[in-house]
Design an enzyme around this catalytic site. Structure first.
Site, PDB file in Angstrom:
ATOM      1  N   LYS A 202       0.843  -1.187   0.000  1.00  0.00           N
ATOM      2  CA  LYS A 202       0.000   0.000   0.000  1.00  0.00           C
ATOM      3  C   LYS A 202       0.878   1.237   0.000  1.00  0.00           C
ATOM      4  O   LYS A 202       1.891   1.292   0.702  1.00  0.00           O
ATOM      5  CB  LYS A 202      -0.911  -0.008   1.238  1.00  0.00           C
ATOM      6  CG  LYS A 202      -1.920   1.132   1.297  1.00  0.00           C
ATOM      7  CD  LYS A 202      -2.794   1.000   2.539  1.00  0.00           C
ATOM      8  CE  LYS A 202      -3.858   2.094   2.585  1.00  0.00           C
ATOM      9  NZ  LYS A 202      -4.715   1.968   3.783  1.00  0.00           N
TER      10      LYS A 202
ATOM     11  N   SER B 172      -9.239   1.740   2.148  1.00  0.00           N
ATOM     12  CA  SER B 172      -8.356   2.541   1.311  1.00  0.00           C
ATOM     13  C   SER B 172      -7.241   1.737   0.643  1.00  0.00           C
ATOM     14  O   SER B 172      -6.488   2.263  -0.153  1.00  0.00           O
ATOM     15  CB  SER B 172      -7.748   3.673   2.139  1.00  0.00           C
ATOM     16  OG  SER B 172      -7.032   3.180   3.253  1.00  0.00           O
TER      17      SER B 172
ATOM     18  N   SER C  39      -9.844  -0.622   6.245  1.00  0.00           N
ATOM     19  CA  SER C  39      -9.162  -0.398   4.974  1.00  0.00           C
ATOM     20  C   SER C  39      -8.443  -1.613   4.410  1.00  0.00           C
ATOM     21  O   SER C  39      -7.969  -1.574   3.280  1.00  0.00           O
ATOM     22  CB  SER C  39      -8.165   0.760   5.110  1.00  0.00           C
ATOM     23  OG  SER C  39      -8.855   1.983   5.220  1.00  0.00           O
TER      24      SER C  39
END
Length: 532
Positions: free
Chosen positions: A108, A183, A207
């Protein structure tokens, strides 16, 4: 204690009246008889700060000779997949012979990789470039994994949608035009579509688990502190979790064995086991795939919230009933305070999130990403106007709450601990709790517009996930079937089952999830109200 000083530097910029100006917005004043002394003290602390600022920072020094960053680039249009799933492409080869040898990984785009610009899904500021590797990066490489790049995340990680990144929209691998969740949007999509084996994500309200649910992969948020957050950009340190997204529970367990354990830096991880001492994957491999003696609590409030769609509720209950075929005992349980979780999380996240964005969060022992703070601060109105509405909302809400509700953040911490104790009481009777990960399947991608329009696609998604960031309990989403999209009954999208365990009881949730996926093929479980 007072700052020690003997004299004030000649070029000190502090002027008489500066101390008064700092206090004025708070409605506070300095008595005229004390004004000169406070001017001297303020000037002295400025000199002290200048001296500290001039010292070299103390960052980790990754071995870039052993682990060179190869062919670093922003992906071309031809290299992009699933919309804009990649943030940067590069290759770092891992050790030969490790337990993750040959596994491909994405990170990420909030996880520090030395020399790799970090976008954080935003264009508020230009990308900043870390000088260090996050602990999880070092551990993956030592275990033999090959890191292929950073994957797109949502704008400052402030969304569970997948259209908010300034770099572009991430498409759901099962249906173009639909959300991949956020996210950790790009990473979940890459794993689900088979472009990488593992993504390391961050989870501060869902997320990891929300995109896992939407994309049809396994997403594990470990116990708070199980995985060091060193080198990962924080939103609210009380809710910070890092963990893997994979295509199987066994692979998630193997990755957790690699990345967990206190690293001597992050104080969140002080309670975690010694690195390399866990045997989650081995225990799964050696244990029976049956569940005799396992007690599963079906959390009533997780299913009966008004936001939960009938198709998701039915699909998850159908999947849960199959645990009986494996020998488990099922029993409905109730914890009404589960429904307070989203509100408690909201207050914590808004206050701490605003403090973090404004550079005001303190109090943790660990590695601070000072390069990023220097790039982001001070805020400018130009940067603020480029921010996605969710980021603007965090700052506005946080400033308001701190102004109007003093002490409320501390109260949420206390109530969160109380809620945690109530879950722990349930885990004395049940091995795990189960519920839908998200209340509905992936919605269509939204678009940036006025604030309410921009935020609407994410509303309600974390009713069952955010509460376990507040409490810190381990929670994992596993795919258990397909249900129709709200907008089009002919579009079938993945459904996620969330399995939650007691503190440090990842082994139990991994066992339950592994047993289910070992006996049933989620890709063949299509929604049907007539299913048994």
């Amino acid at each position: 204690m007072s700052v020690l000083f003997t004299s004030i530097s000649e070029n000190n910029p502090v002027k008489p009246g500066d101390a008064e100006a700092l206090l004025a917005p708070l409605g506070l004043t300095i008595d005229s008889s004390e004004s000169s002394d406070f001017h001297t003290l303020l000037a002295a602390v400025h000199d002290c700060a200048e001296g500290v600022a001039a010292l070299p920072d103390y960052q980790l020094s990754p071995d870039q000779t052993k682990y060179p960053r190869q062919n670093l680039r922003r992906p071309s249009k031809e290299e992009q997949v699933l919309g804009q799933a990649w943030a940067h492409k590069f290759l770092i080869r891992g050790n030969k012979g490790g337990i993750l040898e040959g596994k491909s990984v994405s990170l990420k785009d909030v996880i520090a990789v030395a020399g790799v610009p970090q976008l954080m899904g935003s264009d508020i500021i230009p990308s900043w470039t870390p000088s260090t590797d996050a602990t999880v990066v070092t551990r993956l490489l030592e275990a033999g994994a090959d890191i292929h790049g950073t994957s797109t995340c949502e704008n400052y990680c402030h969304s569970t949608s997948s259209f908010t990144s300034a770099q572009g929209t991430v498409e759901n691998p099962h249906a173009t035009g639909y959300s991949a969740g956020g996210s950790t949007s790009g990473g979940a999509a890459l794993v689900s579509a088979g472009f990488v084996d593992i993504t390391i994500g961050g989870d501060q309200g869902g997320s990891i688990r929300v995109p896992a649910s939407f994309c049809g992969c396994v997403g594990l948020k470990p116990t708070y502190g199980r995985v060091p957050f060193t080198g990962i950009s924080s939103g609210d340190s009380m809710n910070d979790h890092a963990g893997p997204l994979t295509r199987s529970v066994l692979e998630a367990a193997t990755c957790l064995d690699v990345i967990s354990g206190y690293d001597g830096i992050d104080d969140r991880s002080l309670g975690s086991a010694k690195p390399g001492s866990t045997t989650f994957a081995a225990n799964l491999t050696e244990s029976s795939k049956r569940l005799e003696g396992v007690r599963i609590g079906v959390l009533k409030e997780g299913f009966e919230h008004s936001a939960v769609s009938p198709s998701v509720k039915h699909s998850v209950l159908t999947a849960v009933k199959k645990f009986k075929e494996l020998g488990a005992t099922l029993e409905e349980v109730s914890l009404p305070d589960h429904l307070h979780g989203p509100a408690i999380w909201t207050i914590q996240q808004r206050i701490a999130g605003a403090q973090t964005l404004l550079g005001r969060n303190t109090g943790r022992r660990g590695l601070y990403t000072t390069e990023m703070e220097q790039a982001r601060l001070p805020w400018t109105d130009e940067g603020f106007q480029r921010a996605f509405p969710s980021t603007k909302n965090v700052i506005v809400n946080g400033l308001y709450l701190m102004s109007r509700f003093p002490g409320l953040y501390g109260k949420t911490a206390n109530i969160g601990r109380q809620l945690s104790d109530k879950y722990e009481a349930l885990f004395e009777k049940y091995d795990v709790l189960v519920m839908p990960t998200t209340p509905f399947v992936a919605p269509k991608n939204g678009k940036r517009g006025l604030p309410l329009e921009s935020l609407k696609p994410s509303m309600g998604l974390t009713i069952n996930t955010a509460v376990f960031n507040v409490t810190g309990h381990p929670a994992m989403s596993v795919p258990v079937g397909f249900a129709p999209a709200t907008e089009d009954m002919d579009v079938m999208l993945p459904v996620g089952l969330q399995i939650v365990g007691g503190f440090w009881q990842e082994e139990k949730i991994l066992r339950v999830g592994h047993a289910w996926e070992s006996h049933f093929d989620w890709k063949k479980m299509l929604f049907s109200m007539n299913a048994n």
